[in-house]
Every structure is written in C-alpha cells, then in structure tokens.
Design an enzyme around this catalytic site. Structure first.
Site, PDB file in Angstrom:
ATOM      1  N   GLU A 264       0.847  -1.190   0.000  1.00 53.81           N
ATOM      2  CA  GLU A 264       0.000   0.000   0.000  1.00 53.81           C
ATOM      3  C   GLU A 264       0.880   1.236   0.000  1.00 53.81           C
ATOM      4  O   GLU A 264       1.835   1.323   0.771  1.00 53.81           O
ATOM      5  CB  GLU A 264      -0.915   0.051   1.239  1.00 53.81           C
ATOM      6  CG  GLU A 264      -1.903  -1.077   1.371  1.00 53.81           C
ATOM      7  CD  GLU A 264      -2.706  -0.973   2.675  1.00 53.81           C
ATOM      8  OE1 GLU A 264      -2.840   0.156   3.210  1.00 53.81           O
ATOM      9  OE2 GLU A 264      -3.164  -2.019   3.172  1.00 53.81           O
ATOM     10  N   GLU A 316     -13.706   4.901  -0.504  1.00 50.69           N
ATOM     11  CA  GLU A 316     -14.530   3.987   0.283  1.00 50.69           C
ATOM     12  C   GLU A 316     -15.222   4.792   1.391  1.00 50.69           C
ATOM     13  O   GLU A 316     -14.665   5.007   2.461  1.00 50.69           O
ATOM     14  CB  GLU A 316     -13.675   2.871   0.877  1.00 50.69           C
ATOM     15  CG  GLU A 316     -13.027   1.983  -0.173  1.00 50.69           C
ATOM     16  CD  GLU A 316     -12.124   0.940   0.449  1.00 50.69           C
ATOM     17  OE1 GLU A 316     -12.638  -0.105   0.905  1.00 50.69           O
ATOM     18  OE2 GLU A 316     -10.901   1.179   0.504  1.00 50.69           O
ATOM     19  N   LYS A 319     -15.644   3.518   5.286  1.00 58.83           N
ATOM     20  CA  LYS A 319     -14.513   3.117   6.127  1.00 58.83           C
ATOM     21  C   LYS A 319     -14.540   3.858   7.456  1.00 58.83           C
ATOM     22  O   LYS A 319     -15.065   4.971   7.575  1.00 58.83           O
ATOM     23  CB  LYS A 319     -13.191   3.414   5.412  1.00 58.83           C
ATOM     24  CG  LYS A 319     -12.858   2.464   4.282  1.00 58.83           C
ATOM     25  CD  LYS A 319     -11.440   2.684   3.780  1.00 58.83           C
ATOM     26  CE  LYS A 319     -10.419   2.228   4.795  1.00 58.83           C
ATOM     27  NZ  LYS A 319      -9.037   2.345   4.296  1.00 58.83           N
ATOM     28  N   GLU A 327      -9.456   8.886   5.588  1.00 58.35           N
ATOM     29  CA  GLU A 327      -9.529   7.449   5.316  1.00 58.35           C
ATOM     30  C   GLU A 327     -10.516   7.103   4.206  1.00 58.35           C
ATOM     31  O   GLU A 327     -10.380   6.070   3.555  1.00 58.35           O
ATOM     32  CB  GLU A 327      -9.903   6.697   6.586  1.00 58.35           C
ATOM     33  CG  GLU A 327      -8.732   6.346   7.479  1.00 58.35           C
ATOM     34  CD  GLU A 327      -7.721   5.447   6.781  1.00 58.35           C
ATOM     35  OE1 GLU A 327      -8.099   4.347   6.339  1.00 58.35           O
ATOM     36  OE2 GLU A 327      -6.557   5.847   6.673  1.00 58.35           O
TER      37      GLU A 327
END
Length: 478
Positions: A264, A316, A319, A327
C-alpha cells in the site's frame, strides 16, 4: 476428479513459468467498504481499460473473485486479521478456506490468483500483539493446504506489514522492533524458503499528517531542501528513506536481497489540510515516475520494488474514520469510477469507468424558506449514517457556508437511502431539487444503482460467515 486435478497442476506449472518472466508493475488496492458500490464487473472493466494488471484485495468476496475470472489480472487475495486465530489452530479450516477462496476460482481460464495476504498489518503497534502469535502457525497451515491443492508452486503466501515494524533515525541503521525480531526472523525465513516477497505498506502522507515538524517537500519526489544524509548516501524523499530502512533491517537478519513488494502506498484527496487533489497527483505521479525509472534507492540502486500497489483504486465512503477523515478519500478514482485528476501509470492517462448507472439527477437540500435553527439533530443523524467527512476542517466542502453544510448532509443521507422521498423530509426542512447544488470543488454526489447492497454490510457479513464456518471446523478437529 483426477483429470481436474491434473489440469490444475498443469495450469499451475505454466503460470509458475510465466511468473519468472513477468515484469514488475503498478497495481492497485481494491477495497469495497463503500455505501455506493460499483458492480464488480464494472470495476474489472475499469481495470482492463486502464491496463492495470495487478490488484490486491482485502478479503475473498466471491462476487469480486468471480468477476476476475478470465480477466488475466494478477490477484492478491486477503485474509482478515480476525480469521488468523482459527486458521492458526485448524489445518482443516485452512483446507476449507483454500478450497473455497482459491482453488475454486483457478484452473484453465480462471482467476489469476498469485498471492494470499495472510492478515493485514498484524504486527501494527496499536494492536498490542493481539494477532502476533497466530501469524506463523497460520502461514504453516495454509502452506500445507496449498500443497494439497497442488498450488504451492504458484500461489505465494505473504504478510503485509506496516512500516512501524521497523525503526531507526537513519536508513542504514534500520532494525525491526525488538519485540518483533524473533517472529519477523521466522517470517522472512518462511518467505525466503517459499520464494515469496516481503510486503510492506509505506505512507509518507501519514508521516506528514502526524508530525508538524516533518518537512513537507521531503514527502514528495520533486526535490527537497531537507535531504537526509546517511554516510555516503543522501535521501531526497521519504519513500526511499523508509524503503532503505527496511532493506537495512532485512540485511541485519541475513536477507538483504529479499524481494520487496509495496502493498500500500498513496495520498488521499480530501479530509485533511494536506489531503487534496494537487498533493495526491504530485505524490502518485512522482512515485510512479520514480519507480518506473528503475533508478532504485541508495541501498538498492537500479532495483526498484518488485511491485507497487497504489492505495487505492476507489474511494470507500463507509470506512472507519478513526485514523482521520481522509480514510474515505484515498481513491485515484471517486466511488463511481471517475478519475479525480490526470494520472499516468505507464500506459497513458487513466480513463473513467464506462456505462456507470446512476440514480436520477436530483438532490436533497435545505429548504430556504424554512427556519433552520433546529436542524442540528437532523445533521447529526444524517452524518452518523452517511459520509460527511468533506465538511470538516481541511475538507473540500468545509467552506460552503452553513446552509451548504446542511444541504450536503441532507443529500448524503438522501442518496444513501436511494433517493427515497421520505429521506429528504427532515421534519419539513429538506426539499428535492433538480439543480446540481455542487460548489467549486465540493461535489454533491448522486448515488449509483449498480449494487443495491451496501458493501460495507456485505463485507462484514461475509467475514462473520467465514469466521463461524472456520471456528466450527476448528471445534470438530481439536
């Protein structure tokens, strides 16, 4: 059955040979914790249209894996941390997991599953050792299960580690945390004996976000006024410094040449002062150019990471924001597959997802003719369910004013409820409009219709399902 097994063995051997000649590439993380989830087939088409050949998953969502069958895209399947305890204690549970989540999708014309990520950052400091003792036993059991399935020569087990697993003031002095050294030693021995890479997640953004004294230009790749001098080596960006700290730590364990994959790495576009489109584009394009130049790092000149997986493919919106509002905004694409900024991963500028199916073009906003003095509880309710992170300090919608904030919260909830007219009531304070209320960089979204189930709920149910099944297997065989 014998013929099928032979076919799997043949395909595995062919894949194993092809793996030796494959070039490193820029892949992506595909997370699915979203309120507005594109259909997996649309996402796979997006990957193929952009010639993205490697994808990393955080679980084994069957719909996602089915969509990858026949695509040729190289896949890293994930096992959540909360499954490690069961898998570490039950070989039978591992056999079942491999059968249901790897073997069933492989074979001629199947999914190109190359890695299984056993846990995700299980040694993270904040876990206080919760998963630490499960990792090596789980790896051992899963390796035996892959051997039984005749996949051990093709599918490799890895353990994505956070960069907090190692430490030092200078890259050349890198060492693993003392309490981790014994288990990391076992891990790298396992990886080395099975031809698997060390997977690490590196986030210069988090270094900048968490430390007001961190030099901002050192987080990027455009040069810095704050280089780090380490003996004969000079570091001009945080990524190289972090990477070589790991190289030094591995060298001290006797594995200085171990292949490294970046599991990542990325930069968010919203949710914090330093999280914006300009910074994300500068970082991600700089990173890609740096890796594809094959320049390497001072401790590994001419040898860049084996592969890099950008975090992440899509935003997303469901999250957890415990680490920060950013995030939910790591995607190089927005939740609906639309590119946020020009980015070239080596195959030309990225392209938008095609044929995305949206809800009608209508929004829920604050009714200008109403007294909004009692709206606080409604906003609290809306934002406790929907994503309002862009409204906070540093967010792209932070400066649109009080009425704009109310409208954004109302609309986020309204779209989450698939534009149910009652969800825009808010005791008469909301109204439906057909005029897009977006302001500047603040985008009022319209939901998609491609997937009626919230993937965040699905993800949780799927994880719980496997936990129950595997725990039941453990009870049967202990």
């Amino acid at each position: 059955m014998a013929a099928a097994a032979a076919a799997v063995v043949l395909v595995a051997l062919l894949w194993s040979w092809s793996a030796t000649v494959a070039e490193s590439a820029i892949g992506v993380n595909w997370g699915t914790v979203s309120f507005h989830r594109l259909s997996p087939s649309t996402v796979v088409d997006l990957l193929k249209d952009n010639k993205i050949q490697k994808v990393k998953l955080f679980d084994a969502d069957p719909d996602v894996l089915k969509s990858l069958v026949g695509s040729g895209i190289e896949v890293m399947v994930g096992i959540p941390n909360d499954m490690l305890a069961v898998l570490s204690s039950s070989p039978a549970a591992c056999d079942l997991w491999v059968s249901q989540n790897v073997s069933r999708y492989m074979g001629k014309g199947g999914a190109n599953i190359r890695y299984v990520a056993v846990g995700n950052e299980p040694f993270l400091t904040t876990y206080s050792g919760q998963f630490q003792s499960y990792v090596i036993p789980a790896l051992t059991n899963l390796q035996q299960s892959l051997a039984k399935a005749n996949l051990v020569n093709y599918v490799k087990l890895v353990v994505p580690c956070n960069a907090d697993a190692y430490e030092s003031s200078l890259p050349s002095q890198g060492t693993f945390r003392p309490e981790l050294t014994p288990i990391i030693t076992q891990l790298v021995q396992f990886l080395n004996s099975n031809g698997a890479p060390f997977v690490v997640n590196i986030y210069p953004f988090l270094s900048l976000y968490g430390n007001s004294d961190f030099p901002q230009d050192y987080a990027f790749f455009g040069g810095t006024n704050h280089p780090v001098t380490d003996g004969p080596n000079v570091y001009y960006n945080a990524f190289d410094g972090n990477y070589d700290t790991l190289v030094a730590a591995l060298t001290k364990l006797g594995y200085g040449q171990m292949p490294i994959v970046i599991g990542e790495v990325g930069w968010p576009t919203d949710g914090a002062v330093s999280a914006n489109i300009t910074a994300a584009r500068a970082f991600n394009q700089g990173l890609v150019n740096h890796v594809l130049s094959n320049k390497g790092t001072p401790l590994r000149p001419g040898a860049p990471p084996v592969d890099i997986y950008l975090f992440s493919l899509l935003d997303e919106g469901a999250k957890s924001i415990l680490p920060g509002n950013f995030e939910r905004h790591w995607g190089i694409f927005s939740f609906d597959g639309q590119i946020k900024y020009p980015l070239n991963l080596g195959n030309g500028l990225l392209k938008n997802a095609k044929d995305v199916k949206y809800l009608p073009s209508r929004w829920c906003v604050a009714n200008p003719s109403k007294d909004l003095s009692g709206v606080a509880n409604h906003i609290r309710l809306a934002c406790s369910v929907a994503d309002c992170t862009t409204l906070n300090y540093g967010g792209s919608c932070n400066g649109i004013g009080v009425k704009g904030n109310i409208s954004y919260a109302f609309n986020s909830y309204y779209q989450l409820q698939r534009q149910n007219s009652r969800s825009c009531d808010f005791d008469g304070l909301g109204m439906i409009t057909f005029l897009d209320p977006s302001v500047g960089d603040c985008r009022f979204l319209v939901g998609v219709t491609e997937n009626k189930n919230s993937s965040s709920c699905f993800h949780g149910k799927w994880t719980i399902f496997w936990f129950v099944i595997l725990w039941g297997m453990r009870m049967l065989f202990v």
